[in-house]
Design a protein around this motif. Structure first.
Motif, PDB file in Angstrom:
ATOM      1  N   SER A  96     -37.548  13.292  26.983  1.00  0.00           N
ATOM      2  CA  SER A  96     -37.197  14.461  27.998  1.00  0.00           C
ATOM      3  C   SER A  96     -35.489  14.414  27.689  1.00  0.00           C
ATOM      4  CB  SER A  96     -37.771  14.293  29.296  1.00  0.00           C
ATOM      5  OG  SER A  96     -38.925  14.515  29.206  1.00  0.00           O
ATOM      6  N   LYS A  97     -34.663  13.441  27.860  1.00  0.00           N
ATOM      7  CA  LYS A  97     -33.535  13.232  27.840  1.00  0.00           C
ATOM      8  C   LYS A  97     -32.983  13.726  26.318  1.00  0.00           C
ATOM      9  CE  LYS A  97     -29.675  10.110  27.607  1.00  0.00           C
ATOM     10  NZ  LYS A  97     -29.090   8.837  26.846  1.00  0.00           N
ATOM     11  N   LEU A  98     -33.444  13.373  25.371  1.00  0.00           N
ATOM     12  CA  LEU A  98     -32.894  13.835  24.236  1.00  0.00           C
ATOM     13  C   LEU A  98     -33.717  15.243  23.862  1.00  0.00           C
ATOM     14  CD1 LEU A  98     -34.521  10.948  21.937  1.00  0.00           C
ATOM     15  CD2 LEU A  98     -32.048  11.578  22.253  1.00  0.00           C
ATOM     16  N   LEU A  99     -34.365  15.983  24.435  1.00  0.00           N
ATOM     17  CA  LEU A  99     -34.820  17.307  24.263  1.00  0.00           C
ATOM     18  C   LEU A  99     -33.607  18.154  25.027  1.00  0.00           C
ATOM     19  CD1 LEU A  99     -38.555  17.692  24.483  1.00  0.00           C
ATOM     20  CD2 LEU A  99     -37.188  18.775  23.014  1.00  0.00           C
ATOM     21  N   ASN A 100     -33.444  17.738  26.107  1.00  0.00           N
ATOM     22  CA  ASN A 100     -32.438  18.115  26.940  1.00  0.00           C
ATOM     23  C   ASN A 100     -30.810  18.217  26.349  1.00  0.00           C
ATOM     24  OD1 ASN A 100     -31.163  19.575  29.396  1.00  0.00           O
ATOM     25  ND2 ASN A 100     -30.367  17.650  29.819  1.00  0.00           N
ATOM     26  N   GLU A 101     -30.615  17.039  25.718  1.00  0.00           N
ATOM     27  CA  GLU A 101     -29.306  17.100  24.998  1.00  0.00           C
ATOM     28  C   GLU A 101     -29.325  18.113  23.970  1.00  0.00           C
ATOM     29  OE1 GLU A 101     -25.463  15.605  24.326  1.00  0.00           O
ATOM     30  OE2 GLU A 101     -26.712  16.203  26.072  1.00  0.00           O
ATOM     31  N   VAL A 102     -30.646  17.929  23.048  1.00  0.00           N
ATOM     32  CA  VAL A 102     -30.576  18.902  21.822  1.00  0.00           C
ATOM     33  C   VAL A 102     -30.401  20.256  21.918  1.00  0.00           C
ATOM     34  CG1 VAL A 102     -32.881  18.745  21.242  1.00  0.00           C
ATOM     35  CG2 VAL A 102     -31.349  18.831  19.387  1.00  0.00           C
ATOM     36  N   GLU A 103     -30.805  20.873  23.301  1.00  0.00           N
ATOM     37  CA  GLU A 103     -31.003  21.938  23.491  1.00  0.00           C
ATOM     38  C   GLU A 103     -29.638  22.462  23.709  1.00  0.00           C
ATOM     39  OE1 GLU A 103     -32.949  24.377  23.303  1.00  0.00           O
ATOM     40  OE2 GLU A 103     -35.014  23.336  23.184  1.00  0.00           O
ATOM     41  N   GLN A 104     -28.818  21.678  24.597  1.00  0.00           N
ATOM     42  CA  GLN A 104     -27.502  22.078  24.913  1.00  0.00           C
ATOM     43  C   GLN A 104     -26.537  21.899  23.737  1.00  0.00           C
ATOM     44  OE1 GLN A 104     -25.818  19.517  28.322  1.00  0.00           O
ATOM     45  NE2 GLN A 104     -27.877  19.516  29.180  1.00  0.00           N
ATOM     46  N   LEU A 105     -26.824  20.929  22.813  1.00  0.00           N
ATOM     47  CA  LEU A 105     -25.971  20.838  21.694  1.00  0.00           C
ATOM     48  C   LEU A 105     -26.186  21.928  20.843  1.00  0.00           C
ATOM     49  CD1 LEU A 105     -26.156  17.056  21.030  1.00  0.00           C
ATOM     50  CD2 LEU A 105     -24.219  18.417  21.466  1.00  0.00           C
ATOM     51  N   VAL A 106     -27.393  22.487  20.731  1.00  0.00           N
ATOM     52  CA  VAL A 106     -27.748  23.533  19.745  1.00  0.00           C
ATOM     53  C   VAL A 106     -26.968  24.878  20.412  1.00  0.00           C
ATOM     54  CG1 VAL A 106     -29.488  25.339  19.373  1.00  0.00           C
ATOM     55  CG2 VAL A 106     -29.911  22.932  18.895  1.00  0.00           C
TER      56      VAL A 106
END
Length: 118
Positions: A96-106
């Motif tokens: 979940s943490k990685l999904l949240n971070e990747v969304e922000q980075l995108v």
């Protein structure tokens, strides 16, 4: 001040890549873990590496190209994480943490590309 933001973003991409490494290390060595782990390691690390390369470019066109590759790799990581999330495969909180971070980075990288093209 603007160059400080670039380094903050680079740090975030490096942390994302490192977190991907830890996440993949904890995946089971079954067929699913090996396949998706290998598929996730490449774009997860590559996004940070390509962004680092972008910092040394000599033209806006080359910069946009390198940052666009960063975006492509982040999107590939996102899809991989979404698949793992869909099947509830290992590491719920880290996933979940990685999904949240990747969304922000995108979003951040897409905005950088959009602004640089204007």
């Amino acid at each position: 001040m603007n160059s400080d933001k670039k380094f903050d973003l680079e740090d975030r991409l490096v942390c994302f890549a490192a977190d991907i490494v830890f996440f993949c290390k904890d995946m089971p060595s079954d067929m699913t873990g090996q396949y998706y782990g290998n598929q996730l390691l490449r774009p997860g690390g590559s996004s940070a590496l390509n962004f680092g390369e972008a910092q040394g470019t000599n033209s806006d066109k080359d910069y946009i190209n390198k940052v666009s590759i960063t975006l492509k790799e982040l999107k590939e990581s996102r899809v991989n994480l979404r698949i793992l999330d869909r099947v509830k495969y290992v590491g719920n909180s880290m996933r979940s943490k990685l999904l949240n971070e990747v969304e922000q980075l995108v979003r951040i990288i897409a905005t950088i590309i959009k602004n640089k093209k204007q």
